[in-house]
Design an enzyme around this catalytic site. Structure first.
Site, PDB file in Angstrom:
ATOM      1  N   GLN A   1       0.846  -1.187   0.000  1.00  0.00           N
ATOM      2  CA  GLN A   1       0.000   0.000   0.000  1.00  0.00           C
ATOM      3  C   GLN A   1       0.884   1.239   0.000  1.00  0.00           C
ATOM      4  OE1 GLN A   1      -2.549   0.604   3.493  1.00  0.00           O
ATOM      5  NE2 GLN A   1      -4.248   0.877   2.072  1.00  0.00           N
ATOM      6  N   GLY A   2       0.793   2.029  -1.044  1.00  0.00           N
ATOM      7  CA  GLY A   2       1.641   3.212  -1.180  1.00  0.00           C
ATOM      8  C   GLY A   2       0.887   4.456  -0.760  1.00  0.00           C
TER       9      GLY A   2
ATOM     10  N   SER B   1       2.223   6.588   2.457  1.00  0.00           N
ATOM     11  CA  SER B   1       3.178   7.526   3.064  1.00  0.00           C
ATOM     12  C   SER B   1       4.237   7.992   2.070  1.00  0.00           C
ATOM     13  CB  SER B   1       3.886   6.857   4.245  1.00  0.00           C
ATOM     14  OG  SER B   1       2.957   6.350   5.144  1.00  0.00           O
TER      15      SER B   1
ATOM     16  N   SER C   1       5.330  -1.354   3.314  1.00  0.00           N
ATOM     17  CA  SER C   1       5.505  -2.726   3.815  1.00  0.00           C
ATOM     18  C   SER C   1       5.406  -3.711   2.661  1.00  0.00           C
ATOM     19  CB  SER C   1       4.423  -3.069   4.845  1.00  0.00           C
ATOM     20  OG  SER C   1       4.519  -2.235   5.963  1.00  0.00           O
TER      21      SER C   1
ATOM     22  N   GLU D   1     -14.101  -7.820   7.953  1.00  0.00           N
ATOM     23  CA  GLU D   1     -13.381  -8.354   9.118  1.00  0.00           C
ATOM     24  C   GLU D   1     -13.848  -7.588  10.346  1.00  0.00           C
ATOM     25  OE1 GLU D   1     -11.048 -10.378  11.417  1.00  0.00           O
ATOM     26  OE2 GLU D   1     -10.764 -10.835   9.305  1.00  0.00           O
TER      27      GLU D   1
HETATM   28  C1  LIG Z   1       6.088  -0.991  10.631  1.00  0.00           C
HETATM   29  C2  LIG Z   1       5.538   0.085   9.738  1.00  0.00           C
HETATM   30  C3  LIG Z   1       4.871  -0.275   8.571  1.00  0.00           C
HETATM   31  C4  LIG Z   1       4.370   0.718   7.729  1.00  0.00           C
HETATM   32  N1  LIG Z   1       3.769   0.318   6.552  1.00  0.00           N
HETATM   33  C5  LIG Z   1       3.322   1.273   5.690  1.00  0.00           C
HETATM   34  C6  LIG Z   1       2.774   0.898   4.431  1.00  0.00           C
HETATM   35  O1  LIG Z   1       2.701  -0.284   4.096  1.00  0.00           O
HETATM   36  N2  LIG Z   1       2.355   1.873   3.584  1.00  0.00           N
HETATM   37  C7  LIG Z   1       2.430   3.203   3.914  1.00  0.00           C
HETATM   38  O2  LIG Z   1       2.011   4.022   3.120  1.00  0.00           O
HETATM   39  N3  LIG Z   1       2.965   3.596   5.100  1.00  0.00           N
HETATM   40  C8  LIG Z   1       3.414   2.654   5.994  1.00  0.00           C
HETATM   41  N4  LIG Z   1       3.978   3.032   7.193  1.00  0.00           N
HETATM   42  C9  LIG Z   1       4.129   4.451   7.476  1.00  0.00           C
HETATM   43  C10 LIG Z   1       3.199   4.942   8.562  1.00  0.00           C
HETATM   44  O3  LIG Z   1       1.870   4.988   8.100  1.00  0.00           O
HETATM   45  C11 LIG Z   1       3.710   6.303   8.999  1.00  0.00           C
HETATM   46  O4  LIG Z   1       4.979   6.098   9.588  1.00  0.00           O
HETATM   47  C12 LIG Z   1       2.807   6.978   9.986  1.00  0.00           C
HETATM   48  O5  LIG Z   1       1.587   7.331   9.383  1.00  0.00           O
HETATM   49  C13 LIG Z   1       3.449   8.243  10.570  1.00  0.00           C
HETATM   50  O6  LIG Z   1       3.913   9.068   9.558  1.00  0.00           O
HETATM   51  P1  LIG Z   1       5.422   9.623   9.563  1.00  0.00           P
HETATM   52  O7  LIG Z   1       6.334   8.476   9.802  1.00  0.00           O
HETATM   53  O8  LIG Z   1       5.602  10.431   8.361  1.00  0.00           O
HETATM   54  O9  LIG Z   1       5.507  10.541  10.857  1.00  0.00           O
HETATM   55  P2  LIG Z   1       4.976  12.042  10.983  1.00  0.00           P
HETATM   56  O10 LIG Z   1       3.606  12.120  10.470  1.00  0.00           O
HETATM   57  O11 LIG Z   1       5.995  12.949  10.389  1.00  0.00           O
HETATM   58  O12 LIG Z   1       4.949  12.227  12.542  1.00  0.00           O
HETATM   59  C14 LIG Z   1       6.129  12.475  13.319  1.00  0.00           C
HETATM   60  C15 LIG Z   1       5.707  12.639  14.760  1.00  0.00           C
HETATM   61  O13 LIG Z   1       4.823  13.778  14.877  1.00  0.00           O
HETATM   62  C16 LIG Z   1       3.580  13.375  15.475  1.00  0.00           C
HETATM   63  N5  LIG Z   1       2.471  14.104  14.875  1.00  0.00           N
HETATM   64  C17 LIG Z   1       2.244  14.290  13.546  1.00  0.00           C
HETATM   65  N6  LIG Z   1       1.107  14.989  13.371  1.00  0.00           N
HETATM   66  C18 LIG Z   1       0.589  15.223  14.598  1.00  0.00           C
HETATM   67  C19 LIG Z   1      -0.594  15.875  15.080  1.00  0.00           C
HETATM   68  N7  LIG Z   1      -1.493  16.412  14.241  1.00  0.00           N
HETATM   69  N8  LIG Z   1      -0.814  15.910  16.419  1.00  0.00           N
HETATM   70  C20 LIG Z   1       0.079  15.347  17.286  1.00  0.00           C
HETATM   71  N9  LIG Z   1       1.214  14.731  16.888  1.00  0.00           N
HETATM   72  C21 LIG Z   1       1.468  14.659  15.565  1.00  0.00           C
HETATM   73  C22 LIG Z   1       3.476  11.894  15.186  1.00  0.00           C
HETATM   74  O14 LIG Z   1       2.647  11.232  16.139  1.00  0.00           O
HETATM   75  C23 LIG Z   1       4.921  11.436  15.284  1.00  0.00           C
HETATM   76  O15 LIG Z   1       5.280  11.221  16.625  1.00  0.00           O
HETATM   77  C24 LIG Z   1       4.494   2.085   8.073  1.00  0.00           C
HETATM   78  C25 LIG Z   1       5.148   2.453   9.249  1.00  0.00           C
HETATM   79  C26 LIG Z   1       5.669   1.473  10.073  1.00  0.00           C
HETATM   80  C27 LIG Z   1       6.390   1.884  11.327  1.00  0.00           C
END
Ligand SMILES: Cc1cc2nc3c(=O)[nH]c(=O)nc-3n(C[C@H](O)[C@H](O)[C@H](O)COP(=O)(O)OP(=O)(O)OC[C@H]3O[C@@H](n4cnc5c(N)ncnc54)[C@H](O)[C@@H]3O)c2cc1C
Length: 379
Positions: free
Chosen positions: A128-129, A131, A163, A246
């Site tokens: 799933q693309g 992020s 992932s 589910e």
């Molecule tokens: C194991 C794993 C699998 C994943 N698989 C996928 C996948 O298959 N496909 C995909 O597309 N993505 C995937 N992701 C990505 C995941 O969805 C993102 O990491 C997640 O949504 C957070 O985005 P970010 O890493 O850009 O952090 P950011 O959004 O940049 O956040 C950084 C920090 O700021 C905080 N923050 C951000 N906005 C707010 C707010 N409004 N209020 C309070 N705090 C805030 C967050 O909680 C975090 O602590 C995966 C991540 C992990 C760890």
């Protein structure tokens, strides 16, 4: 669970139990918790096909797509039995739980019939693309661009944290198709064949040495127009599809933690550690928090069973996800603190547990949702 199940649900349980005891091997149980080397992946791939051929890969899916159309109680029993037996799940976890419901709701007949059965059997691996480097929690900020060119789209941009990205055949890709529209309204969803020219997948190595996810780059990728899932510029609705067959999946959260806690207690006993008052208190606290999580999950399942509000169910699910992630991290830390050098069996979980409060929505985001939807606080 504290209530008794109707006879036909118990019959479903017995059938599954019998099948699992005949097919699930110790090797598979070990593989479930092992880092995903190629050999482990191949073993889980074969297991996925076995599950699907026997009709146990997607019990909640409607029969027309290869499922069993299982009731909520049957799904609950399925979760209980497969978790207790420590059976590995189908490989396409995000595919089965998130992408398939969107295809069932928005897909054309051709998309449904060609893609769903192969996804269920893991004949095709899905990713799933969503992020991007500058669009995670704020998914609507995504910038990967798809421009119409005759019957096709031309895609340019980058995804991250995808992932299974380096193993995937297909990607459910969210792209910006109207840069002028407000950010939630200019997004579309494409189903992209990852073998198309111009796609580059770079695996990301995680703390435990795994390549569980990848960066995916799109350089002038020509995607056929029939790859569109749902209407043009309706990607946000597709992304927030609530149609999920589910309905009892939340049960896996507490059931899995309960199994891990039992394994930890067994390990403590085997090494003759953990009997001191401080460790006993930490174990007791985790046990109570797992019980609390069970109540939260049952509340959301009960809302489904008895027609409770979707809003409450969603709020409870966000709270449950937060609590689940935090308990998992504390349990892994306890294993290491007490077992010390003997904790090698827990090493992988200790490292991957760091991601539990990020993947699928961070704790901060889920706390905001809980505050808004459960407590009714203003945004
Ligand atoms: C194991 C794993 C699998 C994943 N698989 C996928 C996948 O298959 N496909 C995909 O597309 N993505 C995937 N992701 C990505 C995941 O969805 C993102 O990491 C997640 O949504 C957070 O985005 P970010 O890493 O850009 O952090 P950011 O959004 O940049 O956040 C950084 C920090 O700021 C905080 N923050 C951000 N906005 C707010 C707010 N409004 N209020 C309070 N705090 C805030 C967050 O909680 C975090 O602590 C995966 C991540 C992990 C760890």
């Amino acid at each position: 669970m504290d209530f008794s199940y109707p006879a036909d649900v118990e019959q479903f349980r017995n059938e599954l139990r019998t099948w699992l005891s005949a097919n699930l091997t110790d090797e598979l149980i070990t593989a479930r918790r092992s880092p995903r080397s190629d050999a482990v992946f191949d073993m889980l791939h074969a297991w996925n096909a076995t599950l699907a051929d026997a009709g146990w890969a997607a019990v909640s899916w409607p029969r027309e797509y290869g499922g069993r159309g299982a009731t909520v109680l049957e799904q609950l029993v399925y979760t209980e039995e497969t978790t207790r037996a420590r059976a590995p799940l189908p490989l396409n976890v995000i595919g089965m739980n998130n992408i398939a419901p969107a295809i069932m709701q928005y897909g054309t007949e051709a998309q449904k019939t060609t893609l769903l059965p192969r996804m269920m059997r893991a004949d095709d691996i899905w990713c799933q693309g969503m992020s991007e480097p500058d669009a995670g929690s704020d998914l609507a900020a995504l910038r990967t661009r798809a421009v119409r060119d005759g019957d096709n789209f031309v895609v340019n941009g980058q995804k991250i944290w995808t992932s299974l990205g380096h193993r995937a055949d297909w990607c459910q890709l969210y792209v910006r198709t109207d840069p002028e529209a407000p950010k939630h309204q200019g997004i579309s969803c494409l189903i992209v064949d990852l073998r198309l020219p111009g796609i580059e997948v770079r695996p990301l190595v995680t703390l435990n040495g795994d390549t569980d996810f990848a960066e995916v780059f799109f350089h002038d990728v020509v995607v056929p127009g029939d790859a569109l899932l749902g209407p043009l510029n309706a990607g946000w609705q597709v992304a927030t599809t609530t149609l999920s067959h589910e309905r009892a999946g939340a049960a896996r959260l507490y059931a899995e933690l309960q199994v891990r806690l039992e394994e930890l207690v067994t390990d403590f006993a085997a090494f003759g550690v953990g009997g001191d008052p401080v460790t006993l208190r930490r174990l007791g606290e985790i046990a109570v928090r797992i019980k609390y999580l069970e109540v939260l999950c049952q509340r959301s399942i009960s809302a489904t069973l008895h027609g409770g509000s979707e809003i409450t169910a969603l709020g409870s699910a966000s709270l449950a996800k937060t609590v689940w992630g935090e308990i998992g991290q504390d349990l892994a830390a306890l294993a290491f603190d007490v077992l010390g050098p003997q904790a090698s069996r827990w090493a992988d979980y200790r490292l991957t547990s760091r991601s539990l409060t990020i993947a699928g929505g961070t704790t901060q985001i889920n706390t905001n949702i809980t505050a808004h939807r459960v407590l009714g606080l203003p945004r």
